[in-house]
Design an enzyme around this catalytic site. Structure first.
Site, mmCIF file in Angstrom:
data_model
loop_
_atom_site.group_PDB
_atom_site.id
_atom_site.type_symbol
_atom_site.label_atom_id
_atom_site.label_comp_id
_atom_site.label_asym_id
_atom_site.label_seq_id
_atom_site.Cartn_x
_atom_site.Cartn_y
_atom_site.Cartn_z
ATOM 1 N N SER A 179 0.841 -1.198 0.000
ATOM 2 C CA SER A 179 0.000 0.000 0.000
ATOM 3 C C SER A 179 0.874 1.245 0.000
ATOM 4 O O SER A 179 2.080 1.174 0.212
ATOM 5 C CB SER A 179 -0.894 0.032 1.254
ATOM 6 O OG SER A 179 -1.686 -1.128 1.370
ATOM 7 N N SER A 225 -3.711 -3.219 -2.764
ATOM 8 C CA SER A 225 -3.002 -2.040 -2.269
ATOM 9 C C SER A 225 -4.004 -1.098 -1.625
ATOM 10 O O SER A 225 -5.032 -0.771 -2.218
ATOM 11 C CB SER A 225 -2.273 -1.337 -3.423
ATOM 12 O OG SER A 225 -1.487 -0.267 -2.953
ATOM 13 N N ASP A 255 -4.558 2.488 -0.715
ATOM 14 C CA ASP A 255 -4.015 3.801 -1.076
ATOM 15 C C ASP A 255 -4.926 4.872 -0.476
ATOM 16 O O ASP A 255 -5.960 5.233 -1.056
ATOM 17 C CB ASP A 255 -3.923 3.927 -2.591
ATOM 18 C CG ASP A 255 -3.175 2.745 -3.210
ATOM 19 O OD1 ASP A 255 -2.281 2.187 -2.541
ATOM 20 O OD2 ASP A 255 -3.483 2.372 -4.354
#
Length: 374
Positions: free
Chosen positions: A243, A281, A283
């Protein structure tokens, strides 16, 4: 100190950085790290920590800031974001740590802030903002080695001035574009004609694949040797797992919805470096503004005035320069994180640092020529 991108004559975009090229170029913003290293009782390596960003010195609950949040991809977790979305207020420092330590960092921030408040019987509440990325390859993440004293240490070490980057604090065990990643920072200061404000960014970079890495627009990842990737083993997850979390700060007087719009522009900086394309991920981005100083602390036991007089906001006709500043600062912060990190070994994994010579050679192969600053 290792060389940063700008020391190598790599420039990003068109705006100029502040004197430190760091989030601490925004007046009053302070950053502190706590590094946790060692070996667990079961022989696992510990490479983790905590990074804290203070909007202003002193209790944020007593001097809140307008703030906004943006989620580019939600395969991550955080605390305190719903109150920002609802009220537009940041009422705590912002902490970066590893995925399995969000809870202890949140609880420690409440306890530390409570110690600073008068024990006068008032009702007290706090919902601290803690962001995470996963460091489970290099760190014994299930050993829960982040403890309240590490949060206190990071807070005690929070200062203005230069910010340590790379494998420090919450970024200690992070991997970025298959190189050692971690903490990176950068800033942009607008000219007087653009408002004269500063935008600073700090990232915890633990994302991206090597082939997609871009620097100043050049596809350098295509020219970098894959043999050093920590993900070559068949039993490991695919490259790009992880991330990136971002904190943006500005002294421009932005209202909450404008802070949200500023936070969205972190996505552009990540995209410019070749990130933002992975499913696995998280974000998550937070942006805050210190441009309005007189916001009242919220409390159950009393009501404030009917209005907040004297509030200012940037005219939307001029907000585009702030958006550009945010995108450029995030882009540069990611590359600074890569260049600052050292090679780290842990738990049978070796994650190599991106050295400046490797980066410069890949840039030259991609057709780059240094742009000398005027």
């Amino acid at each position: 100190m290792k060389l940063r991108a700008r020391d190598l004559h790599i420039q990003f975009g068109q705006l100029q950085p502040g004197p430190l090229n760091a989030i601490t170029d925004v007046p009053g913003v302070r950053v502190g790290h706590s590094n946790i290293r060692g070996r667990s009782a079961n022989g696992r390596d510990i490479n983790t920590g905590v990074t804290l960003i203070e909007p202003r010195a002193g209790s944020t609950t007593q001097q809140p800031c307008f703030a906004g949040v943006h989620i580019l991809n939600g395969n991550g977790d955080a605390t305190g974001l719903e109150w920002i979305r609802e009220a537009g207020l940041l009422t705590s420092p912002i902490a970066f740590t590893n995925t399995h330590s969000i809870g202890v960092v949140r609880d420690a921030l409440i306890a530390l802030d409570r110690q600073d408040q008068p024990d006068d019987g008032r009702l007290y509440w706090n919902m601290p903002v803690v962001l995470e990325t996963f460091d489970g390859l290099l760190n014994d993440i299930n050993g829960f080695h982040v403890r309240p004293e590490h949060v206190a240490e990071a807070l005690d070490r929070a200062v203005g001035g230069p910010v340590a980057e790379g494998a420090v604090g919450g970024g200690s065990g992070m991997i970025c574009h298959e190189y050692k990643g971690g903490i990176g920072t950068a800033s942009r200061r607008l000219s007087a004609a653009q408002g004269g404000w500063t935008v600073g960014a700090i990232v915890q970079a633990n994302h991206g694949t090597r082939r997609e890495l871009r620097v100043d627009g050049y596809p350098v990842g295509r020219y970098m040797e894959k043999a050093t990737s920590p993900f070559l083993r068949a039993d490991l997850p695919h490259p790009g797992m992880g991330s990136i979390v971002v904190c943006l700060a500005t002294d421009a007087p932005l209202l909450p919805h404008q802070c949200t719009r500023l936070a969205q522009r972190a996505s552009i900086g990540i995209a410019r470096t070749g990130g933002g394309n992975e499913d696995c991920s998280g974000d998550i981005f937070v942006a805050f503004s210190t441009g309005n100083q007189q916001l009242e602390a919220t409390a159950y036991e009393r009501k404030g005035a009917f209005t907040c007089d004297g509030l200012r906001m940037v005219n939307n006709d001029h907000i585009g320069d702030l958006f550009l500043a945010a995108a450029e600062a995030v882009e540069e912060a990611i590359i600074n994180a890569l260049l600052a990190a050292d090679t780290v070994e842990g738990n049978g994994h070796r994650v190599q640092a991106l050295d400046s010579a490797t980066l410069l050679e890949a840039l030259r192969q991609a057709g780059w020529r240094p742009r000398r600053e005027s």
